[in-house]
Design an enzyme around this catalytic site. Sequence first.
Site, PDB file in Angstrom:
ATOM      1  N   GLN A 170      13.495  17.451  59.707  1.00 26.09           N
ATOM      2  CA  GLN A 170      14.000  17.171  58.368  1.00 26.09           C
ATOM      3  C   GLN A 170      12.912  16.516  57.520  1.00 26.09           C
ATOM      4  O   GLN A 170      12.085  15.757  58.021  1.00 26.09           O
ATOM      5  CB  GLN A 170      15.245  16.291  58.426  1.00 26.09           C
ATOM      6  CG  GLN A 170      15.099  14.976  59.162  1.00 26.09           C
ATOM      7  CD  GLN A 170      16.412  14.216  59.206  1.00 26.09           C
ATOM      8  OE1 GLN A 170      17.326  14.462  58.414  1.00 26.09           O
ATOM      9  NE2 GLN A 170      16.514  13.280  60.130  1.00 26.09           N
ATOM     10  N   HIS A 192      15.402  21.131  56.118  1.00 24.36           N
ATOM     11  CA  HIS A 192      16.504  20.244  55.739  1.00 24.36           C
ATOM     12  C   HIS A 192      16.529  20.079  54.224  1.00 24.36           C
ATOM     13  O   HIS A 192      17.454  20.498  53.564  1.00 24.36           O
ATOM     14  CB  HIS A 192      16.410  18.881  56.447  1.00 24.36           C
ATOM     15  CG  HIS A 192      17.566  17.969  56.178  1.00 24.36           C
ATOM     16  ND1 HIS A 192      17.654  17.175  55.057  1.00 24.36           N
ATOM     17  CD2 HIS A 192      18.681  17.710  56.889  1.00 24.36           C
ATOM     18  CE1 HIS A 192      18.772  16.478  55.082  1.00 24.36           C
ATOM     19  NE2 HIS A 192      19.419  16.789  56.187  1.00 24.36           N
ATOM     20  N   ASP A 234      20.296  21.380  54.042  1.00 24.21           N
ATOM     21  CA  ASP A 234      21.506  20.566  53.941  1.00 24.21           C
ATOM     22  C   ASP A 234      21.733  20.261  52.469  1.00 24.21           C
ATOM     23  O   ASP A 234      20.906  19.584  51.836  1.00 24.21           O
ATOM     24  CB  ASP A 234      21.332  19.272  54.749  1.00 24.21           C
ATOM     25  CG  ASP A 234      22.634  18.514  54.933  1.00 24.21           C
ATOM     26  OD1 ASP A 234      23.592  18.771  54.171  1.00 24.21           O
ATOM     27  OD2 ASP A 234      22.705  17.662  55.829  1.00 24.21           O
ATOM     28  N   GLU A 269      23.903  24.044  55.386  1.00 21.83           N
ATOM     29  CA  GLU A 269      24.720  22.975  55.957  1.00 21.83           C
ATOM     30  C   GLU A 269      25.511  22.267  54.867  1.00 21.83           C
ATOM     31  O   GLU A 269      24.971  21.956  53.798  1.00 21.83           O
ATOM     32  CB  GLU A 269      23.826  21.966  56.692  1.00 21.83           C
ATOM     33  CG  GLU A 269      24.593  20.864  57.387  1.00 21.83           C
ATOM     34  CD  GLU A 269      23.713  20.005  58.284  1.00 21.83           C
ATOM     35  OE1 GLU A 269      24.194  18.920  58.682  1.00 21.83           O
ATOM     36  OE2 GLU A 269      22.563  20.397  58.571  1.00 21.83           O
ATOM     37  N   ASP A 303      29.111  19.829  58.948  1.00 23.86           N
ATOM     38  CA  ASP A 303      28.752  18.444  59.266  1.00 23.86           C
ATOM     39  C   ASP A 303      29.904  17.548  58.827  1.00 23.86           C
ATOM     40  O   ASP A 303      30.722  17.124  59.636  1.00 23.86           O
ATOM     41  CB  ASP A 303      27.443  18.062  58.578  1.00 23.86           C
ATOM     42  CG  ASP A 303      27.016  16.622  58.865  1.00 23.86           C
ATOM     43  OD1 ASP A 303      27.723  15.917  59.608  1.00 23.86           O
ATOM     44  OD2 ASP A 303      25.965  16.198  58.358  1.00 23.86           O
ATOM     45  N   GLN A 325      27.090  21.068  63.610  1.00 25.73           N
ATOM     46  CA  GLN A 325      26.202  19.941  63.881  1.00 25.73           C
ATOM     47  C   GLN A 325      26.983  18.926  64.710  1.00 25.73           C
ATOM     48  O   GLN A 325      27.950  18.320  64.231  1.00 25.73           O
ATOM     49  CB  GLN A 325      25.641  19.235  62.659  1.00 25.73           C
ATOM     50  CG  GLN A 325      24.662  18.171  63.158  1.00 25.73           C
ATOM     51  CD  GLN A 325      24.133  17.177  62.150  1.00 25.73           C
ATOM     52  OE1 GLN A 325      23.535  16.186  62.541  1.00 25.73           O
ATOM     53  NE2 GLN A 325      24.324  17.394  60.884  1.00 25.73           N
ATOM     54  N   CYS A 357      18.641  10.161  61.110  1.00 22.12           N
ATOM     55  CA  CYS A 357      17.335   9.514  60.947  1.00 22.12           C
ATOM     56  C   CYS A 357      17.398   8.033  61.299  1.00 22.12           C
ATOM     57  O   CYS A 357      16.354   7.399  61.511  1.00 22.12           O
ATOM     58  CB  CYS A 357      16.859   9.697  59.513  1.00 22.12           C
ATOM     59  SG  CYS A 357      18.056   9.139  58.277  1.00 22.12           S
TER      60      CYS A 357
END
Length: 416
Positions: A170, A192, A234, A269, A303, A325, A357
């Site tokens: 990402q 990402h 995403d 996503e 997600d 995810q 993260c």
Amino acid sequence: MQIKDVLLAPGNGAFFYDDQVAIKAGVPQDRFIYRGEPVTPGFKAIRVPASSLSVGLVLADDKVVWGDMMSVQYSGAGGRDPLFDAAHISNLTSQIVTRLLDVDAFRYLDACAKVFEPFEHKRLPLAIEYGVSQALLRAAAHLHRKMMAEIICSEFDLPLPTRRVPIYCQSGDAREINVDKMILKGVDVLPHGLINSRQKFGVHGHTFMEFVKWAAARTREIGRPGYHPVLHFDVYGWIGLEMGLEPQRIADFICKVADTVPGFTLNIESPADFGSTQAQIENYAQIVSILDNRGSNARIVVDERCNTLEDIRLFAEAKATHLVQIKTPDVGSIADTARAVLLCKANKVGAYVGGSCTETDLSAQASVHVSVATQADMMLAKPGMGVDEAFSIVGNEQNRLLAMIDHRRAQNENVG
């Protein structure tokens, strides 16, 4: 084999916790911080440093094994657990310690089941399950003289893995620089993009579409010959926010984006947030069906609203996504991450072992072992929002693990 003591150590997550509701509302960004008041309960500012809590199990031979508790970046949003605060769970940690001192760490799944029994008729905070389950997995691996992946294979009656799991990186907000890093490092799935605001998505999605086209062109420009990554973006619900919450219009836009990058598999996503798990399932199933009927090269990744093992089961059985995810801190026990991958496979839905993260090196390494043992379809390079550190931690752990598995096979063949 009893655990004879439990240690607790406060720590840092690798990034920050962010108030997603406030960010989506359009608060201004000032370099790295956001200006404005937080909206989501538990946040003292819109962006706060991520914290963690390490739990160490002291085994009978004085070996200490660790696991790390934390929340995900966007805690308290999309049906997730509230922001992790080690001080607020102090009353629970004493109960967890008592339970840990009374389990047999040699038997991984049994130990998890006993430690994670509901407390006062409520499930334990998922951050606790996540950290403690990592420590118990390392304990079992030490006691059996095996790798964590081998414990997962043994407990779930799986063969030793043979396939490398593709890694997804990402970018954070340093999109262009980090895309270049990913391409040069030959990352399997990228980038990402962190498309989490109207500014980054653009009117009618124009800014996002231009970024998708640029990322595809950049792979051709500077990538090695034959390099062909999956493009994964995403969008944090912004297709729905900009185009409206109508499955046909959302699918039309996704097809339009996919048509700009022919020859690439395109993962989208969180295209929209329909407000509840059930609404998400019903509408995502329609979007998936439309894309499939058109033969699009785009795939939907869920997600938000798909957090726990039960949520994952509902989405997988309804075919309401192409790829789930499995956001490890939101799932809770890492044993449930393994169950989630196997559940997705049983329903012929893609399994992406993700996370956040905000995690740590220890949680990332444990996730690698579960991902490889269950042969997930892809896994997240974590922790942190940079490329280099996370790709190194996850990639190197996978390479070491596969080398050890090959060594084990060679040993077994020689014995045979």
